[in-house]
Design an enzyme around this catalytic site. Structure first.
Site, short mmCIF file in Angstrom:
data_model
loop_
_atom_site.label_atom_id
_atom_site.label_comp_id
_atom_site.label_asym_id
_atom_site.label_seq_id
_atom_site.Cartn_x
_atom_site.Cartn_y
_atom_site.Cartn_z
N GLN A 1 0.84 -1.20 0.00
CA GLN A 1 0.00 0.00 0.00
C GLN A 1 0.88 1.25 0.00
OE1 GLN A 1 -3.67 -0.22 0.79
NE2 GLN A 1 -3.70 1.89 0.14
N PHE A 2 1.35 1.66 -1.17
CA PHE A 2 2.24 2.82 -1.25
C PHE A 2 1.58 4.10 -0.80
CE2 PHE A 2 0.14 3.22 -5.32
CZ PHE A 2 0.11 4.59 -5.55
N THR A 3 0.26 4.16 -0.82
CA THR A 3 -0.44 5.39 -0.45
C THR A 3 -0.33 5.71 1.04
OG1 THR A 3 -2.55 4.24 -0.20
CG2 THR A 3 -2.08 5.20 -2.37
#
Length: 152
Positions: A78-80
């Site tokens: 989950q890069f966000t």
């Protein structure tokens, strides 16, 4: 590394109408990786997660770990989680690691957590658009960041 850990009674990940990972009782973990993250961060975080005691005991207190209850893990990249929202209305993801750095760490986290809990960790597909379904139990949701590892 930053992890959102949710205690779940069930969770699943779907990519293009195919289930890539599914668990019953355990943790849904959203994992964000930034460029500065190292193998040392991964080991610290995985060990904390595998020993985290957030499941109820006979008295209803959070005293049991994932191993104690035979629980499972669904791990999602989950890069966000490293979105910067200070300026403007469009988030910046400049702190998130590029795929060539993040993907090997994500894959190693899957393998290391699997070793620690003695069961295969379910996962999403790195970089894919995923649909995550979960039943958060409690609700219990924790945020862990490896930047905190030196702040006993």
């Amino acid at each position: 590394m930053r992890a959102i850990i949710q205690r779940v009674s069930s969770a699943s990940c779907e990519v293009e109408e195919t289930i890539t990972g599914e668990i019953q009782q355990g943790f849904l973990i959203l994992l964000g990786i930034e460029e500065a993250d190292t193998e040392e961060d991964l080991v610290w975080l995985a060990q904390k997660i595998s020993n985290l005691r957030i499941f109820g005991d006979e008295a209803g207190l959070m005293n049991k770990s994932l191993q104690d209850i035979g629980g499972n893990i669904l791990l999602i990249s989950q890069f966000t989680l490293f979105a910067q929202t200070k300026k403007g209305n469009r988030p910046s993801f400049i702190r998130a690691a590029k795929p060539n750095h993040a993907k090997p760490l994500y894959e190693h986290m899957i393998h290391y957590l699997s070793e620690l809990i003695g069961r295969q960790v379910a996962s999403g597909i790195f970089g894919a658009t995923m649909k995550i379904a979960l039943v958060n139990e409690g609700p219990v949701t924790l945020i862990m960041d490896t930047k905190d590892k030196d702040n006993h």
